[in-house]
Write an enzyme that holds these catalytic residues in place. Structure first.
Site, mmCIF file in Angstrom:
data_model
loop_
_atom_site.group_PDB
_atom_site.id
_atom_site.type_symbol
_atom_site.label_atom_id
_atom_site.label_comp_id
_atom_site.label_asym_id
_atom_site.label_seq_id
_atom_site.Cartn_x
_atom_site.Cartn_y
_atom_site.Cartn_z
ATOM 1 N N ASP A 120 -50.987 -39.895 -11.358
ATOM 2 C CA ASP A 120 -51.454 -41.293 -11.375
ATOM 3 C C ASP A 120 -52.629 -41.518 -12.309
ATOM 4 O O ASP A 120 -53.050 -42.657 -12.500
ATOM 5 C CB ASP A 120 -51.851 -41.704 -9.954
ATOM 6 C CG ASP A 120 -50.643 -41.729 -9.049
ATOM 7 O OD1 ASP A 120 -50.609 -40.985 -8.059
ATOM 8 O OD2 ASP A 120 -49.691 -42.462 -9.382
ATOM 9 N N HIS A 161 -54.666 -33.238 -5.224
ATOM 10 C CA HIS A 161 -53.267 -33.237 -4.807
ATOM 11 C C HIS A 161 -53.090 -32.252 -3.657
ATOM 12 O O HIS A 161 -53.741 -31.211 -3.632
ATOM 13 C CB HIS A 161 -52.350 -32.827 -5.971
ATOM 14 C CG HIS A 161 -50.931 -33.230 -5.754
ATOM 15 N ND1 HIS A 161 -50.062 -32.473 -5.029
ATOM 16 C CD2 HIS A 161 -50.251 -34.339 -6.131
ATOM 17 C CE1 HIS A 161 -48.877 -33.090 -4.987
ATOM 18 N NE2 HIS A 161 -48.978 -34.217 -5.634
HETATM 19 C C1 SDX Z 1 -49.352 -38.883 -5.310
HETATM 20 O O1 SDX Z 1 -47.492 -35.514 -2.249
HETATM 21 C C2 SDX Z 1 -47.134 -35.810 -3.418
HETATM 22 O O2 SDX Z 1 -46.394 -35.101 -4.073
HETATM 23 C C3 SDX Z 1 -47.648 -37.134 -3.935
HETATM 24 C C4 SDX Z 1 -47.307 -37.473 -5.364
HETATM 25 C C5 SDX Z 1 -45.818 -37.682 -5.547
HETATM 26 O O3 SDX Z 1 -45.351 -37.536 -6.691
HETATM 27 O O4 SDX Z 1 -45.151 -38.086 -4.571
HETATM 28 O O5 SDX Z 1 -47.717 -36.436 -6.229
HETATM 29 C C6 SDX Z 1 -47.965 -38.770 -5.803
HETATM 30 O O6 SDX Z 1 -49.561 -39.435 -4.271
HETATM 31 C C7 SDX Z 1 -50.464 -38.226 -6.096
HETATM 32 C C8 SDX Z 1 -51.842 -38.351 -5.376
HETATM 33 C C9 SDX Z 1 -52.398 -39.731 -5.689
HETATM 34 N N1 SDX Z 1 -53.614 -39.987 -4.884
HETATM 35 C C10 SDX Z 1 -54.831 -40.061 -5.452
HETATM 36 O O7 SDX Z 1 -55.066 -39.813 -6.644
HETATM 37 C C11 SDX Z 1 -55.931 -40.495 -4.488
HETATM 38 C C12 SDX Z 1 -57.154 -39.563 -4.627
HETATM 39 N N2 SDX Z 1 -56.765 -38.227 -4.123
HETATM 40 C C13 SDX Z 1 -57.114 -37.908 -2.752
HETATM 41 O O8 SDX Z 1 -56.991 -38.989 -1.861
HETATM 42 C C14 SDX Z 1 -56.493 -36.576 -2.291
HETATM 43 O O9 SDX Z 1 -56.723 -35.666 -3.285
HETATM 44 C C15 SDX Z 1 -55.018 -36.513 -1.902
HETATM 45 C C16 SDX Z 1 -54.649 -37.526 -0.868
HETATM 46 C C17 SDX Z 1 -54.177 -36.696 -3.107
HETATM 47 C C18 SDX Z 1 -54.751 -35.111 -1.341
HETATM 48 O O10 SDX Z 1 -55.462 -35.016 -0.196
HETATM 49 P P1 SDX Z 1 -55.406 -33.700 0.728
HETATM 50 O O11 SDX Z 1 -54.478 -32.686 0.212
HETATM 51 O O12 SDX Z 1 -55.228 -34.144 2.129
HETATM 52 O O13 SDX Z 1 -56.803 -33.073 0.491
HETATM 53 P P2 SDX Z 1 -58.064 -33.483 1.288
HETATM 54 O O14 SDX Z 1 -58.123 -34.975 1.425
HETATM 55 O O15 SDX Z 1 -58.113 -32.674 2.533
HETATM 56 O O16 SDX Z 1 -59.235 -33.057 0.279
HETATM 57 C C19 SDX Z 1 -59.638 -31.695 0.228
HETATM 58 C C20 SDX Z 1 -61.101 -31.784 -0.184
HETATM 59 C C21 SDX Z 1 -61.915 -32.737 0.700
HETATM 60 O O17 SDX Z 1 -63.255 -32.271 0.705
HETATM 61 P P3 SDX Z 1 -63.751 -31.388 2.008
HETATM 62 O O18 SDX Z 1 -63.486 -32.245 3.231
HETATM 63 O O19 SDX Z 1 -62.899 -30.123 1.984
HETATM 64 O O20 SDX Z 1 -65.199 -31.135 1.736
HETATM 65 O O21 SDX Z 1 -61.198 -32.322 -1.527
HETATM 66 C C22 SDX Z 1 -61.900 -33.564 -1.493
HETATM 67 C C23 SDX Z 1 -61.891 -34.049 -0.049
HETATM 68 O O22 SDX Z 1 -63.039 -34.840 0.199
HETATM 69 N N3 SDX Z 1 -61.141 -34.470 -2.359
HETATM 70 C C24 SDX Z 1 -61.688 -35.336 -3.209
HETATM 71 C C25 SDX Z 1 -60.594 -35.949 -3.854
HETATM 72 N N4 SDX Z 1 -59.441 -35.478 -3.365
HETATM 73 C C26 SDX Z 1 -59.777 -34.554 -2.438
HETATM 74 N N5 SDX Z 1 -62.989 -35.635 -3.497
HETATM 75 C C27 SDX Z 1 -63.172 -36.585 -4.450
HETATM 76 N N6 SDX Z 1 -62.164 -37.233 -5.121
HETATM 77 C C28 SDX Z 1 -60.884 -36.930 -4.840
HETATM 78 N N7 SDX Z 1 -59.889 -37.576 -5.498
#
Ligand code: SDX
Length: 430
Positions: free
Chosen positions: A365, A307
């Site tokens: 989710d 998140h």
């Molecule tokens: C919702 O914003 C909100 O409030 C949203 C929400 C709401 O109520 O409105 O809470 C609802 O959208 C919840 C999130 C649902 N999405 C998912 O579950 C999809 C999987 N999650 C990821 O796509 C990700 O965690 C996000 C999009 C939720 C957050 O992404 P960020 O904050 O942009 O973080 P990032 O992508 O920069 O990740 C940071 C690091 C990265 O690694 P590095 O590049 O630093 O090495 O963490 C890793 C990412 O690769 N990472 C994951 C991961 N999520 C982040 N690695 C594996 N699996 C994951 N799920």
């Protein structure tokens, strides 16, 4: 905000003072509104990781503590002790209603649940296999073609009517999208039922027989609505605010929010998460998928994990997990392989250094799809239910913005790295 503190910024011989404001909760903010005019520079923050886009009094997330407050009230208390329409009142008007205020509000919503009957033809324009989110985007946007008396955003009365209409009609639209994709007749709203029971009946009743809503499922449904109701300036809420800042009508703004929520990185994650759990299939395949999630060369991510703001558990996931156990027990679904995989995946991920270091916890989710699946919803209905629940948050944020006398149209700038000025060359000379 009347703080007198300033941050001093000096570069290229310039000395700038940026006012610092202290919020009621959360980090201080630097006011950079004069930065371009006085410093001739932009800030650069793609994804708005460090940017407060607005001032708001509606919802607050303490990401480090795993705390979510709606107008100051903790989400777990509201999910367990309140109900969705009361939470809608709280989000819209800022205070919990008195008994009379709640009765009057619920009556106003109940009396707007039907759609203009001509809208029923709109659904028929879609293919039966259209994703319900595609239908919701289209039909919600079309509301502005039917309700002209509530599209003038300058009129507070019309804003109020549009807000009530949106909250009242979105369950009907979501249920009709579900029925249409199932090839079944629409079931009209029943104004004798509460909000969640009415939605379940519109989804699962058929005209040929009596349908009695299971009160435990209705309570679980209502709790899911509350858990998804609002969440600060997330991607879809920011979309609604940006669309609304141009003066677009509220129905068009909500349609824009639905479109943004659809993405798998946002509200589409609940559908993607259940599909992922099904793809994993058995507990012994979990390590393979965890390895893929850690592999930078693999775009795969664990859906339902991570998140932007929560760097601790998502309090909504905690309540959702409790609900999942309750609903599955009620339905007598003991050996739910998917739930077993989900719980084992959560355990493994929370012990894995990669996830611990990156503070990746299950989010809202992760468990919601398990409950919705057990209740009989197809995965294609998971995000429409999220969109339905979030409609009140979008509306409350939109109203707050439109009512702000300081409102300006949102117009970000850019870091331009493209071609600088060059003259056109005719094709025969290239
Ligand atoms: C919702 O914003 C909100 O409030 C949203 C929400 C709401 O109520 O409105 O809470 C609802 O959208 C919840 C999130 C649902 N999405 C998912 O579950 C999809 C999987 N999650 C990821 O796509 C990700 O965690 C996000 C999009 C939720 C957050 O992404 P960020 O904050 O942009 O973080 P990032 O992508 O920069 O990740 C940071 C690091 C990265 O690694 P590095 O590049 O630093 O090495 O963490 C890793 C990412 O690769 N990472 C994951 C991961 N999520 C982040 N690695 C594996 N699996 C994951 N799920």
């Amino acid at each position: 905000m009347s703080d007198k503190r300033v941050a001093k910024l000096s570069f290229d011989g310039k000395e700038l003072e940026l006012p610092i404001y202290s919020p009621s909760a959360g980090p201080d903010v630097l006011d950079i509104t004069k930065l371009y005019a006085e410093g001739d520079v932009f800030t650069y923050d793609p994804g708005f990781t460090s940017t407060a886009s607005c001032e708001s009094t509606i919802t607050f997330i303490a990401g480090g503590k795993g705390e979510l407050l709606y107008r100051g009230y903790p989400i777990d208390q509201l999910a367990n002790e309140s109900h969705y329409l009361e939470v809608c009142y709280l989000l819209l008007y800022g205070e919990l209603p008195s008994e009379d205020e709640l009765v009057e509000f619920e009556s106003r919503v109940t009396n707007h649940t039907m759609l203009h009957d001509q809208m029923n033809h709109l659904f028929r324009g879609f293919r039966r296999d259209a994703h319900p989110m595609a239908i919701m985007c289209g039909v919600v946007g079309a509301l502005s073609a039917f309700y002209h008396d509530s599209t003038d955003v300058a009129d507070p009365q019309q804003r109020e009517i549009a807000s009530i209409r949106m909250i009242a009609k979105i369950p009907t639209i979501a249920a009709y999208a579900f029925k249409y994709s199932a090839g079944q007749a629409f079931v009209y709203p029943d104004n004798n039922l509460d909000y969640a029971s009415n939605f379940l009946r519109m989804c699962f009743a058929v005209p040929t027989e009596e349908y009695v809503v299971n009160p435990i499922l209705a309570k679980a449904m209502d709790r899911i609505f509350t858990l998804h109701a609002d969440h600060e300036q997330n991607a879809s809420t920011s979309t609604v605010r940006l669309a609304g800042s141009s003066g677009a009508n509220p129905f068009a703004c909500i349609a824009a929010g639905i479109a943004c929520l659809w993405g798998p990185a946002h509200g589409g994650a609940n559908e993607a998460c259940l599909n992922m759990l099904r793809e994993i299939g058995t507990v012994d395949r979990i390590p393979e998928f965890v390895a893929r999630a850690k592999d930078k060369s693999d775009p795969f991510r664990l859906m339902g994990f991570g998140h932007r703001v929560y760097k601790n558990f998502d309090p909504r996931a905690t309540v959702m997990k409790e609900s999942a156990d309750e609903v599955l027990e009620l339905l007598g679904i003991e050996d739910n392989e998917i739930l077993k995989i989900a719980k084992e995946l959560e355990r493994i991920a929370l012990e894995d250094p990669y996830f611990v270091e990156k503070k990746l916890y299950p989010n809202v989710d992760f468990y919601s799809g398990i409950i919705l699946d057990a209740m009989g919803f197809p995965t294609s209905m998971f995000t429409p239910i999220f969109a339905m629940s979030r409609t009140v948050g979008w509306i409350a944020q939109w109203k707050e913005m439109i009512g702000d006398p300081k409102l300006k149209i949102g117009r970000p700038r850019q870091l331009y790295t493209g071609a600088t000025h060059r003259d056109y060359v005719d094709v025969k000379d290239r």
